[in-house]
Structures are given as C-alpha cells and as structure tokens.
Design an enzyme around this catalytic site. Structure first.
Site, PDB file in Angstrom:
ATOM      1  N   ALA A 110       0.885  -1.174   0.000  1.00  0.00           N
ATOM      2  CA  ALA A 110       0.000   0.000   0.000  1.00  0.00           C
ATOM      3  C   ALA A 110       0.916   1.214   0.000  1.00  0.00           C
ATOM      4  O   ALA A 110       1.044   1.919   1.003  1.00  0.00           O
ATOM      5  CB  ALA A 110      -0.941  -0.013   1.198  1.00  0.00           C
ATOM      6  N   ALA A 111       1.559   1.455  -1.123  1.00  0.00           N
ATOM      7  CA  ALA A 111       2.791   2.236  -1.159  1.00  0.00           C
ATOM      8  C   ALA A 111       2.616   3.746  -1.242  1.00  0.00           C
ATOM      9  O   ALA A 111       3.461   4.484  -0.731  1.00  0.00           O
ATOM     10  CB  ALA A 111       3.653   1.773  -2.331  1.00  0.00           C
ATOM     11  N   ALA A 112       1.595   4.235  -1.927  1.00  0.00           N
ATOM     12  CA  ALA A 112       1.474   5.684  -2.120  1.00  0.00           C
ATOM     13  C   ALA A 112       1.341   6.381  -0.768  1.00  0.00           C
ATOM     14  O   ALA A 112       0.672   5.859   0.133  1.00  0.00           O
ATOM     15  CB  ALA A 112       0.274   6.003  -3.000  1.00  0.00           C
ATOM     16  N   PRO A 113       2.032   7.517  -0.580  1.00  0.00           N
ATOM     17  CA  PRO A 113       2.756   8.345  -1.554  1.00  0.00           C
ATOM     18  C   PRO A 113       4.204   7.947  -1.833  1.00  0.00           C
ATOM     19  O   PRO A 113       4.925   8.698  -2.475  1.00  0.00           O
ATOM     20  CB  PRO A 113       2.698   9.733  -0.925  1.00  0.00           C
ATOM     21  N   GLY A 115       6.956   7.174   0.246  1.00  0.00           N
ATOM     22  CA  GLY A 115       8.090   7.476   1.115  1.00  0.00           C
ATOM     23  C   GLY A 115       8.782   6.239   1.660  1.00  0.00           C
ATOM     24  O   GLY A 115      10.021   6.187   1.722  1.00  0.00           O
ATOM     25  N   LYS A 116       8.012   5.238   2.062  1.00  0.00           N
ATOM     26  CA  LYS A 116       8.612   4.020   2.604  1.00  0.00           C
ATOM     27  C   LYS A 116       9.265   3.199   1.500  1.00  0.00           C
ATOM     28  O   LYS A 116      10.305   2.558   1.724  1.00  0.00           O
ATOM     29  CB  LYS A 116       7.551   3.217   3.352  1.00  0.00           C
ATOM     30  N   ARG A 139      -2.888   8.394  -7.233  1.00  0.00           N
ATOM     31  CA  ARG A 139      -1.880   8.544  -6.187  1.00  0.00           C
ATOM     32  C   ARG A 139      -0.599   7.785  -6.537  1.00  0.00           C
ATOM     33  O   ARG A 139       0.512   8.264  -6.289  1.00  0.00           O
ATOM     34  CB  ARG A 139      -2.422   8.058  -4.845  1.00  0.00           C
ATOM     35  N   ASP A 177       1.847  -1.353   5.040  1.00  0.00           N
ATOM     36  CA  ASP A 177       1.487  -0.155   5.809  1.00  0.00           C
ATOM     37  C   ASP A 177       0.025   0.118   5.470  1.00  0.00           C
ATOM     38  O   ASP A 177      -0.283   0.847   4.532  1.00  0.00           O
ATOM     39  CB  ASP A 177       2.389   1.018   5.422  1.00  0.00           C
ATOM     40  N   CYS A 230      -0.751   3.742  11.198  1.00  0.00           N
ATOM     41  CA  CYS A 230      -0.504   5.016  11.874  1.00  0.00           C
ATOM     42  C   CYS A 230      -1.717   5.380  12.728  1.00  0.00           C
ATOM     43  O   CYS A 230      -2.430   6.350  12.470  1.00  0.00           O
ATOM     44  CB  CYS A 230      -0.199   6.115  10.855  1.00  0.00           C
TER      45      CYS A 230
END
Length: 280
Positions: A110-113, A115-116, A139, A177, A230
């Site tokens: 679940a990569a967007a945006p 950063g990870k 996105r 994530d 988060c």
C-alpha cells in the site's frame, strides 16, 4: 462554566468525543489515554530522513537517519536535490523494521505516496527488486513521478492489497502499511477525531486482517512481513495481528506490546504508529 466531572469532562477538556476517549482508556488506562491526547494537541516538529549529506537538526534516538527540524526554510534546497525527504520518525522506523538486504525481492503493498518504498530502495542501496503497489491509480502515478525524479528504480503496480497480483512465496520482504483511521496523525490532522465514528476502527481492522492474510501468502519461508498502521486503537493494532506470531521489531524506540511496537507523541515524540514483525 466549569467542566463536568468524570470521563465526559476529561474528554471535553481534551477536545475528543466521549467514546474515543473511553476507548483509549480501555486500552491504555486513564494516564496513557490522557497523555496521548494532550501530546496530540501540541504542535509537532518537522521530521526528515537523511539520504546524503549533513543535517543540522536534532537526530532521533535509535532511528537511523531520522532528524527533527524547527523549520524547513534552510533545508529546501536539500529537499529539492533529494538529499532530505520529509518523513515522520515513526514512518522511518517502519521501513527499518523490515531489515532488507541488497538482492532482496521486496513488495510494498500500500505504497502511495511512496516514502517508505524510497526508504527501502535506499536501505538496499538500489541492489534489489522493489515493487510498490497501490490501488489508487492517481496517487500511485504521482508517487512514481516524484520518486523517479529522485533517481530511485522502483517498479509500480496498480492492485488491491486484499488480493495482490503476485505469486505465493515469491518475496523476501513484504511491507503492509495498511490504510487506517489515522489517529496517530492528530497533531497534523486534528479534524480526524471528528471524522471517524464508533465503528470506524473495527471496520478498518477487518480489512487490515484480510490484507495481512493475503500478504503472508507472498512471503517465502525465512522471509519477513512488517505490518504497520498510523493509529493507536486496539482494533487496528494488537487485535489485527492476533495469532500471527508477530513481535515488536528490535532496536527501535517505543513500547513493546508483545505482539508489536507502539510509537506515539507522548512516548517517542513521533506520530502514533504500531509496527509488528512476522517472520516466516
């Protein structure tokens, strides 16, 4: 007028709905819940991750290359050049928990945006296959363009983390994530406390559990899955990983809950983040 006594008065003082305050009291006790909301009502410093060069900011304890700044102005050139990226320390800890090695096959589900995913690319020094997936095409496209400008070779795929389009046991490392209610970001998004309802966390937790089960199928024997959210509700953290054999990552700051690690503004000065490691 004076505030009413009891939990309703405390919730009103903290500026949160009664049910939300009571939910965190059930999970962390009155002291923990109050400390979390009081810290979440305070301003946050700016988190950055160093990719190269020096950072005249304050390093974050036990999270490599994580710093906090009081202002961005003096660092805008370094950000434009890709030497620094804006990232909360808790997000930097998530990629670190995966402990990727050069040559690994890695999927960020679940990569967007992005950063990870970029952090994972930096950790393996470009020496591996990194696939970033997201179900939102717009996105994902924006993230891909931004990361390409920073020189990171990451493959992007459109797909749903509940039914990822990859072969079973095909990955060394998988990062999930997961989408969340977002209570961990209250310092920067205070309106979230009034946008979620009583059933939001439980609904998110059921979706997150389906995602974990799909993600585990992708990990080869001896590989690793990291699950992160988060937020701080039990429905999206400890309940989701129940029965998976998860543990807290080693060497990172936070509170070990047994099945995962909790970072939070009152504990680590970061966003609220739950991180769990599942080794196959």
């Amino acid at each position: 007028p004076p505030l009413p006594g009891g939990p309703s008065g405390e919730a009103l003082r903290l500026g949160v709905p009664d049910w939300l305050y009571l939910e965190l009291v059930d999970t962390y006790g009155e002291v923990g819940a109050t400390a979390f909301f009081e810290s979440s009502n305070s301003p946050t410093r700016i988190g950055v991750r160093r990719r190269s060069g020096d950072v005249p900011g304050k390093p974050v304890h036990a999270i490599e290359d994580a710093f906090v700044l009081d202002e961005l102005g003096p660092h805008r050139a370094a950000i434009a050049e890709g030497k620094l990226v804006i990232a909360d320390p808790s997000s930097i800890a998530v990629a670190a928990a995966l402990e990727p090695e050069p040559g690994d096959r890695i999927i960020d589900l679940a990569a967007a945006p992005g950063g990870k995913s970029l952090h994972l690319f930096d950790l393996v020094r470009g020496g591996g296959l990194i696939v970033a997936m997201d179900r939102h095409e717009r996105r994902a496209g924006a993230a891909q363009r931004r990361i390409q400008r920073l020189g990171a070779g990451i493959e992007w795929v459109i797909g749903d983390a509940e039914t990822p389009p990859f072969a079973g046991s095909s990955c060394d490392r998988v990062l999930l994530d997961a989408p969340w209610t977002g209570l961990g970001t209250l310092r920067r998004r205070p309106e979230i406390r009034h946008r979620i309802g009583r059933t939001s966390a439980a609904k998110a937790g059921r979706m997150q559990r389906r995602m974990i089960e799909a993600a585990l199928d992708l990990v080869r024997p001896g590989g690793r899955l990291v699950y992160s959210v988060c937020t701080v509700t039990s429905e999206e953290t400890t309940n989701v990983v129940q029965g998976t054999g998860s543990r807290a990552p080693a060497g990172l700051p936070g509170v070990d809950l047994g099945c995962g690690l909790l970072l939070a503004p009152h504990l680590t000065g970061s966003d609220g983040m739950f991180v769990a490691v599942i080794d196959r």
